[in-house]
Write a protein that holds these residues in place. Structure first.
Motif, PDB file in Angstrom:
ATOM      1  N   ASP A 121       0.831  -1.209   0.000  1.00 31.87           N
ATOM      2  CA  ASP A 121       0.000   0.000   0.000  1.00 31.87           C
ATOM      3  C   ASP A 121       0.866   1.260   0.000  1.00 31.87           C
ATOM      4  N   ARG A 122       1.902   1.261   0.809  1.00 31.69           N
ATOM      5  CA  ARG A 122       2.793   2.432   0.877  1.00 31.69           C
ATOM      6  C   ARG A 122       3.538   2.632  -0.440  1.00 31.69           C
ATOM      7  N   LEU A 123       3.971   1.549  -1.055  1.00 31.78           N
ATOM      8  CA  LEU A 123       4.691   1.680  -2.324  1.00 31.78           C
ATOM      9  C   LEU A 123       3.778   2.163  -3.439  1.00 31.78           C
ATOM     10  N   LEU A 124       2.518   1.739  -3.419  1.00 35.70           N
ATOM     11  CA  LEU A 124       1.554   2.227  -4.415  1.00 35.70           C
ATOM     12  C   LEU A 124       1.323   3.727  -4.255  1.00 35.70           C
ATOM     13  N   GLU A 125       1.239   4.186  -3.024  1.00 36.35           N
ATOM     14  CA  GLU A 125       1.055   5.620  -2.776  1.00 36.35           C
ATOM     15  C   GLU A 125       2.289   6.412  -3.185  1.00 36.35           C
ATOM     16  N   ARG A 126       3.433   5.803  -3.014  1.00 36.64           N
ATOM     17  CA  ARG A 126       4.689   6.499  -3.267  1.00 36.64           C
ATOM     18  C   ARG A 126       4.960   6.709  -4.746  1.00 36.64           C
ATOM     19  N   GLY A 127       4.592   5.745  -5.570  1.00 37.71           N
ATOM     20  CA  GLY A 127       4.903   5.825  -6.995  1.00 37.71           C
ATOM     21  C   GLY A 127       6.233   5.159  -7.282  1.00 37.71           C
ATOM     22  N   ASP A 128       7.255   5.947  -7.617  1.00 39.99           N
ATOM     23  CA  ASP A 128       8.570   5.387  -7.919  1.00 39.99           C
ATOM     24  C   ASP A 128       9.298   5.003  -6.626  1.00 39.99           C
ATOM     25  N   PHE A 129      10.034   3.894  -6.674  1.00 43.84           N
ATOM     26  CA  PHE A 129      10.801   3.461  -5.507  1.00 43.84           C
ATOM     27  C   PHE A 129      11.941   2.562  -5.966  1.00 43.84           C
ATOM     28  N   ASP A 130      12.824   2.256  -5.052  1.00 39.00           N
ATOM     29  CA  ASP A 130      13.933   1.337  -5.311  1.00 39.00           C
ATOM     30  C   ASP A 130      13.524  -0.036  -4.785  1.00 39.00           C
ATOM     31  N   ARG A 250       9.680  -7.669 -15.856  1.00 40.00           N
ATOM     32  CA  ARG A 250      10.135  -7.856 -17.234  1.00 40.00           C
ATOM     33  C   ARG A 250       9.245  -8.802 -18.028  1.00 40.00           C
ATOM     34  N   HIS A 251       8.448  -9.604 -17.352  1.00 44.05           N
ATOM     35  CA  HIS A 251       7.616 -10.597 -18.020  1.00 44.05           C
ATOM     36  C   HIS A 251       6.150 -10.401 -17.615  1.00 44.05           C
ATOM     37  N   PRO A 252       5.511  -9.379 -18.185  1.00 46.15           N
ATOM     38  CA  PRO A 252       4.137  -9.065 -17.776  1.00 46.15           C
ATOM     39  C   PRO A 252       3.159 -10.205 -18.000  1.00 46.15           C
ATOM     40  N   GLU A 253       3.411 -11.071 -18.980  1.00 49.72           N
ATOM     41  CA  GLU A 253       2.504 -12.197 -19.202  1.00 49.72           C
ATOM     42  C   GLU A 253       2.596 -13.193 -18.048  1.00 49.72           C
ATOM     43  N   GLN A 254       3.771 -13.319 -17.439  1.00 50.11           N
ATOM     44  CA  GLN A 254       3.929 -14.192 -16.280  1.00 50.11           C
ATOM     45  C   GLN A 254       3.258 -13.576 -15.053  1.00 50.11           C
ATOM     46  N   TRP A 255       3.383 -12.261 -14.924  1.00 51.12           N
ATOM     47  CA  TRP A 255       2.717 -11.580 -13.815  1.00 51.12           C
ATOM     48  C   TRP A 255       1.195 -11.685 -13.953  1.00 51.12           C
ATOM     49  N   ARG A 256       0.714 -11.598 -15.179  1.00 51.46           N
ATOM     50  CA  ARG A 256      -0.721 -11.740 -15.420  1.00 51.46           C
ATOM     51  C   ARG A 256      -1.198 -13.123 -15.007  1.00 51.46           C
ATOM     52  N   ALA A 257      -0.402 -14.130 -15.308  1.00 54.35           N
ATOM     53  CA  ALA A 257      -0.772 -15.502 -14.929  1.00 54.35           C
ATOM     54  C   ALA A 257      -0.857 -15.646 -13.418  1.00 54.35           C
ATOM     55  N   VAL A 258       0.076 -15.042 -12.697  1.00 53.92           N
ATOM     56  CA  VAL A 258       0.054 -15.111 -11.235  1.00 53.92           C
ATOM     57  C   VAL A 258      -1.159 -14.387 -10.678  1.00 53.92           C
ATOM     58  N   GLU A 362      -2.861  -9.185  -5.206  1.00 49.89           N
ATOM     59  CA  GLU A 362      -4.166  -8.632  -4.844  1.00 49.89           C
ATOM     60  C   GLU A 362      -4.295  -7.154  -5.183  1.00 49.89           C
ATOM     61  N   LYS A 363      -3.189  -6.424  -5.166  1.00 48.25           N
ATOM     62  CA  LYS A 363      -3.255  -4.970  -5.227  1.00 48.25           C
ATOM     63  C   LYS A 363      -2.663  -4.335  -6.482  1.00 48.25           C
ATOM     64  N   VAL A 364      -1.825  -5.076  -7.215  1.00 43.59           N
ATOM     65  CA  VAL A 364      -1.009  -4.466  -8.274  1.00 43.59           C
ATOM     66  C   VAL A 364      -1.344  -5.070  -9.633  1.00 43.59           C
ATOM     67  N   THR A 389       8.111   0.856 -10.375  1.00 41.82           N
ATOM     68  CA  THR A 389       6.846   1.557 -10.190  1.00 41.82           C
ATOM     69  C   THR A 389       5.721   0.531 -10.236  1.00 41.82           C
ATOM     70  N   LEU A 390       4.787   0.644  -9.312  1.00 40.24           N
ATOM     71  CA  LEU A 390       3.632  -0.254  -9.287  1.00 40.24           C
ATOM     72  C   LEU A 390       2.383   0.521  -9.678  1.00 40.24           C
ATOM     73  N   LYS A 391       1.524  -0.127 -10.472  1.00 42.17           N
ATOM     74  CA  LYS A 391       0.226   0.452 -10.832  1.00 42.17           C
ATOM     75  C   LYS A 391      -0.854  -0.371 -10.165  1.00 42.17           C
ATOM     76  N   ALA A 392      -1.724   0.297  -9.421  1.00 49.74           N
ATOM     77  CA  ALA A 392      -2.747  -0.386  -8.634  1.00 49.74           C
ATOM     78  C   ALA A 392      -3.787  -1.050  -9.528  1.00 49.74           C
ATOM     79  N   SER A 393      -4.329  -2.145  -9.035  1.00 40.16           N
ATOM     80  CA  SER A 393      -5.436  -2.811  -9.720  1.00 40.16           C
ATOM     81  C   SER A 393      -6.662  -1.915  -9.693  1.00 40.16           C
ATOM     82  N   THR A 394      -7.453  -1.954 -10.747  1.00 45.06           N
ATOM     83  CA  THR A 394      -8.654  -1.108 -10.820  1.00 45.06           C
ATOM     84  C   THR A 394      -9.892  -1.930 -10.446  1.00 45.06           C
TER      85      THR A 394
END
Length: 394
Positions: A121-130, A250-258, A362-364, A389-394
């Motif tokens: 939640d904090r990282l989503l609010e923050r935007g860019d992070f390491d 780097r592998h958005p199709e793998q992230w989508r599967a998860v 659940e969140k990204v 950078t994380l983009k929140a789920s809609t």
């Protein structure tokens, strides 16, 4: 007739190979079941089947004389769970392993999940992070010190101590030499922190101190045993969590599967550890002439067990360079070691990784990552910085 063991001038600890090791591992695998590295006077065992076999023959491939490629650290670590053989190894591991059993770790699951949810939640609010400092390092540092019962003092040194401990497991090159003063500071602090009453009552560390007071383990070995808890619980987990963020980004199709099937999370973490194995290699002493795939390693020699190579061996894995969260045999990786010396803390590492990946799923919706910067380290596959950078789920 016994085949001649091939030789290689590959330097596994050169800066170039450390940062991009996989071609070197493949070359060594293609040379034979074991390859003599003249520069380090050690046999490199790099193929999956041979690594697995060596890890399951702790009599022939012994750890008691040390798992580092230098005697200074081997002597210092003697008596720890890592640098010991049965029956002592079984005894000390039994003392340490109580809080790390699946049943004991289940008691922390809800707390870990809450902490993971809060962090994402904090990282989503923050935007860019390491992804290294703000994600992979932050989470273990928020749970491990409290489990050990550590006071406030000394916590600021944890990451430096863990890095130095693993750096010194390689050959005594300039990187290891540079970290010896850091290790000296850690050992001195460990000797002080294991005095009765210094660690929180009921914590993992305090229980170990109580065992020493009762005579179950040697008081002289307490600093090394506390180090067995501390050092492996940080750098390896940080490496795995950073690699997870990198690979899933780097592998958005793998992230989508998860995201579509969170039941894949345990397998996805296994695949991360397979592809970007945190600990590159550790050594063993060959106690008797021992054959591996037709090649005989002589008694008294040293064998370097290269986990990171085994986990990409074409003889065991289909398309080993491909990141596939649905890989059927991802759980056969040797990234946590195997056999009696399999990582005692792997359950804790999995609990942390599963909690964070669950929160992310659940969140990204999307994970965007920049270019990683790799650290030149003797033992750990480590990233120094990874923009994310994380983009929140809609």
């Amino acid at each position: 007739m016994t085949p001649t063991i091939p030789r290689s001038d590959i330097d596994l600890w050169s800066e170039e190979v450390i940062q991009a090791p996989y071609a070197a591992y493949r070359e060594l695998r293609d040379l034979g079941p074991a390859v003599w590295l003249e520069r380090y006077q050690v046999y490199a065992v790099t193929r999956y089947d041979d690594v697995y076999e060596a890890l399951h023959d702790h009599d022939a491939f012994a750890s008691g004389a040390g798992v580092a490629l230098n005697e200074r650290l081997n002597q210092k670590m003697k008596g720890s769970a890592l640098v010991s053989d049965p029956p002592y190894h079984d005894h000390v591991r039994g003392v340490m392993g109580g809080p790390l059993t699946p049943k004991a770790l289940r008691a922390h699951r809800e707390d870990f999940q809450r902490l993971a949810d809060d962090l994402i939640d904090r990282l989503l609010e923050r935007g860019d992070f390491d992804a290294v400092v703000d994600f992979a390092q932050l989470f273990p540092l928020s749970v491990v010190p409290d489990l050990l019962g550590w006071p406030t003092e000394g916590r600021e040194n944890f990451l430096a101590w863990a890095s130095a401990g693993f750096n010194a497991l390689g050959p005594m090159n300039e990187r290891a030499e540079a970290d010896i003063p850091v290790l000296a500071g850690m050992w001195a602090f460990m000797a002080e922190i294991v005095q009765p009453g210094r660690l929180r009552a009921g914590s993992w560390g305090d229980d170990l101190v109580a065992a020493a007071q009762a005579g179950t383990v040697s008081k002289q070995l307490l600093p090394a045993l506390i180090g067995d808890y501390l050092v492996p619980s940080l750098d390896t987990t940080v490496s795995s969590l950073t690699s997870a963020m990198l690979l899933l980004g780097r592998h958005p199709e793998q992230w989508r599967a998860v995201r579509e099937d969170p039941a894949l999370i345990p397998n996805a973490l296994n695949e991360v550890i397979r592809l970007e194995t945190p600990i590159r290699a550790l050594a063993r002493t060959v106690t008797r002439d021992r054959e591996l795939s037709g090649t005989v390693l002589p008694a008294g020699s040293r064998a370097l067990i290269v986990y990171a190579s085994a986990n990409r061996d074409e003889r065991h894995w289909d398309e080993p360079e491909t990141f596939d969260v649905t890989r059927a045999n991802a759980n056969t990786h040797v990234g946590f070691g195997h056999g009696i010396h399999g990582c005692v803390g792997q359950g804790l590492a999995r609990l942390e990784g599963h909690a964070l990946l669950t929160a992310l799923a659940e969140k990204v919706e999307t994970i965007d990552v920049g270019q990683p910067e790799y650290r030149v380290h003797n033992t750990i596959r480590a990233i120094t910085t990874l923009p994310a950078t994380l983009k929140a789920s809609t």
